[in-house]
Design an enzyme around this catalytic site. Structure first.
Site, PDB file in Angstrom:
ATOM      1  N   ASN A  38       0.828  -1.224   0.000  1.00  8.49           N
ATOM      2  CA  ASN A  38       0.000   0.000   0.000  1.00  8.49           C
ATOM      3  C   ASN A  38       0.857   1.267   0.000  1.00  8.49           C
ATOM      4  OD1 ASN A  38       1.049   0.185   2.533  1.00  8.49           O
ATOM      5  ND2 ASN A  38      -0.893   0.251   3.617  1.00  8.49           N
ATOM      6  N   ASP A  39       2.175   1.137  -0.262  1.00  4.97           N
ATOM      7  CA  ASP A  39       3.119   2.263  -0.378  1.00  4.97           C
ATOM      8  C   ASP A  39       3.622   2.789   0.981  1.00  4.97           C
ATOM      9  OD1 ASP A  39       4.584   3.618  -2.330  1.00  4.97           O
ATOM     10  OD2 ASP A  39       3.420   5.445  -2.053  1.00  4.97           O
ATOM     11  N   ASN A  40       3.148   2.243   2.099  1.00  2.00           N
ATOM     12  CA  ASN A  40       3.670   2.676   3.402  1.00  2.00           C
ATOM     13  C   ASN A  40       5.131   2.242   3.551  1.00  2.00           C
ATOM     14  OD1 ASN A  40       1.150   3.565   4.035  1.00  2.00           O
ATOM     15  ND2 ASN A  40       0.837   2.225   5.786  1.00  2.00           N
ATOM     16  N   ASP A 171      22.529  37.207  -6.207  1.00  2.00           N
ATOM     17  CA  ASP A 171      21.448  38.126  -5.810  1.00  2.00           C
ATOM     18  C   ASP A 171      21.809  38.762  -4.474  1.00  2.00           C
ATOM     19  OD1 ASP A 171      20.975  36.175  -3.882  1.00  2.00           O
ATOM     20  OD2 ASP A 171      19.182  35.391  -4.849  1.00  2.00           O
ATOM     21  N   LYS A 194      18.784  40.316  -8.948  1.00  2.00           N
ATOM     22  CA  LYS A 194      18.037  39.173  -9.513  1.00  2.00           C
ATOM     23  C   LYS A 194      16.573  39.188  -9.057  1.00  2.00           C
ATOM     24  CE  LYS A 194      17.926  34.630  -7.903  1.00  2.00           C
ATOM     25  NZ  LYS A 194      18.535  33.384  -7.466  1.00  2.00           N
ATOM     26  N   ARG A 196      13.227  36.601  -9.168  1.00  2.00           N
ATOM     27  CA  ARG A 196      12.774  35.251  -9.573  1.00  2.00           C
ATOM     28  C   ARG A 196      11.415  35.368 -10.248  1.00  2.00           C
ATOM     29  NH1 ARG A 196      14.300  30.241  -9.328  1.00  2.00           N
ATOM     30  NH2 ARG A 196      16.162  30.575  -8.088  1.00  2.00           N
ATOM     31  N   ASP A 220      27.327  30.321  -4.592  1.00  2.00           N
ATOM     32  CA  ASP A 220      25.909  30.185  -4.236  1.00  2.00           C
ATOM     33  C   ASP A 220      25.764  29.004  -3.287  1.00  2.00           C
ATOM     34  OD1 ASP A 220      23.278  30.967  -4.290  1.00  2.00           O
ATOM     35  OD2 ASP A 220      23.097  30.895  -6.468  1.00  2.00           O
TER      36      ASP A 220
HETATM   37  C1  R5P Z   1      18.611  31.524  -4.443  1.00  2.00           C
HETATM   38  O1  R5P Z   1      18.126  32.271  -3.672  1.00  2.00           O
HETATM   39  C2  R5P Z   1      19.713  30.563  -4.147  1.00  2.00           C
HETATM   40  O2  R5P Z   1      20.794  31.176  -3.549  1.00  2.00           O
HETATM   41  C3  R5P Z   1      20.142  29.864  -5.397  1.00  2.00           C
HETATM   42  O3  R5P Z   1      20.592  30.807  -6.314  1.00  2.00           O
HETATM   43  C4  R5P Z   1      18.988  29.128  -5.978  1.00  2.00           C
HETATM   44  O4  R5P Z   1      18.472  28.266  -5.021  1.00  2.00           O
HETATM   45  C5  R5P Z   1      19.401  28.347  -7.189  1.00  2.00           C
HETATM   46  O5  R5P Z   1      18.259  27.820  -7.792  1.00  2.00           O
HETATM   47  P1  R5P Z   1      18.210  27.594  -9.361  1.00  2.00           P
HETATM   48  O6  R5P Z   1      19.429  26.801  -9.711  1.00  2.00           O
HETATM   49  O7  R5P Z   1      16.925  26.822  -9.583  1.00  2.00           O
HETATM   50  O8  R5P Z   1      18.167  28.924 -10.018  1.00  2.00           O
END
Ligand code: R5P
Length: 313
Positions: A38-40, A171, A194, A196, A220
């Site tokens: 059942n996937d548990n 960013d 930056k 998003r 990053d």
């Molecule tokens: C953003 O705030 C993080 O520092 C990374 O830049 C981000 O998580 C990277 O995500 P992706 O590769 O999808 O742009």
């Protein structure tokens, strides 16, 4: 003291857990995970942990929900089996990206998971490079927060002419982190504006700082879809940068990230092994550094009650 230390691994990154054990000089303790029809999920600890100091290694990688659930059930099983203390070792805590209420009617899931880990039986947390330092505060149990920064910096220090290097933050949120790298490398720094747009696409504009003619190291915390890096590379190329290098702790590499980075002009992408990278996602510019020695030292220090912060001095 070593004889009451036990390390278990969830299914997300057993190679890292094994390497940690090899550094400490103990075997990885056995557990068995299976799935009912059942996937548990079903987890059984295969040796006694009564009064033992137990560590469980699990990164929140895909399938994230399964790995989190496996961890919760493992913690509960260890607690029921009378472990003296349970430290959850989460090299990559993916939900750290859900760290604020930036839209109406949403959950700060990074805090929710922190609560659930404690309820499941975790007494302490050992983790690495959380998306934001403030996520540390989501936990009401002690947290030791490691960084792969010095390991990645050392790699570049040994290979690049640092007088020609500018450290780049993708960013404003990453400016503090990149600033620490720039300080360590004694180099200048630039920050990119930056926004998003969606999970996989970002829009970048202004570059704050001088990058023209420099070799850039983009720092990053993680590479997820790679959208941030691909956009950063374009922005830096337009601004006249020379070579481009990347240092990022967590190589999540979702979707087409590996292909996109492989075909980019990036000279080298240096990451840590907090996330297990399958063979088909490895590409020629990728360099994986092991953070197993760092985790091994931290685990030994937690076990013996020594300072963990001393590791960074
Ligand atoms: C953003 O705030 C993080 O520092 C990374 O830049 C981000 O998580 C990277 O995500 P992706 O590769 O999808 O742009």
């Amino acid at each position: 003291m070593k004889n009451d230390l036990r390390i278990f691994s969830g299914g997300s990154n057993p190679a890292l857990a094994q390497e940690i054990c090899d550094h400490i000089g103990i075997p990885l303790s056995p557990l068995e995970t299976s799935r009912f029809s059942n996937d548990n999920l079903f987890v059984q600890i295969k040796e006694s942990v009564r009064e033992k100091d137990v560590f469980v290694v699990q990164s929140f990688t895909q399938p994230v929900s399964d790995h989190i659930m496996e961890l919760m059930i493992t913690l509960d099983a260890l607690r029921s089996a009378s472990a003296r203390r349970i430290t959850v070792v989460i090299p990559y805590y993916s939900y750290a990206r859900s760290d604020k209420k930036d839209a109406p009617r949403i959950s700060i899931a990074g805090r929710l998971i922190a609560d659930l880990l404690k309820i499941a039986g975790a007494d302490r947390v050992l983790t690495m490079d959380l998306h934001a330092d403030s996520v540390h505060g989501f936990f009401s149990i002690p947290v030791d927060h490691l960084t792969a920064g010095p390991t990645i910096c050392e790699y570049f220090e040994d290979r690049l002419d640092l007088s020609r290097v500018v450290v780049v933050a993708t960013d404003a949120g990453g400016a503090k982190r990149a600033g620490r790298f720039a300080k360590r490398l004694d180099s200048s720094m630039a920050i990119i504006d930056k926004r998003r747009i969606s999970d996989s696409s970002v829009k970048q504009g202004l570059v704050v700082g001088n990058v023209k003619g420099y070799d850039a190291i983009i720092f990053d915390d993680e590479i997820s879809t790679g959208g941030t890096l691909v956009s950063t590379v374009k922005t830096l190329e337009k601004a006249g940068v020379n070579k481009i290098y990347v240092g990022a702790t967590h190589p999540v590499l979702c979707g087409q990230a590996a292909e996109n980075l492989a075909s980019s002009s990036i000279a080298e992408v240096v990451v840590a092994n907090t996330v297990d990278i399958p063979e088909d996602k490895r590409f020629s510019q990728l360099k994986v550094l092991s953070v197993a020695p760092l985790f091994a030292q931290a685990i030994q220090r937690i076990h013996t009650g020594d300072s963990v912060s001393a590791l960074f001095k």
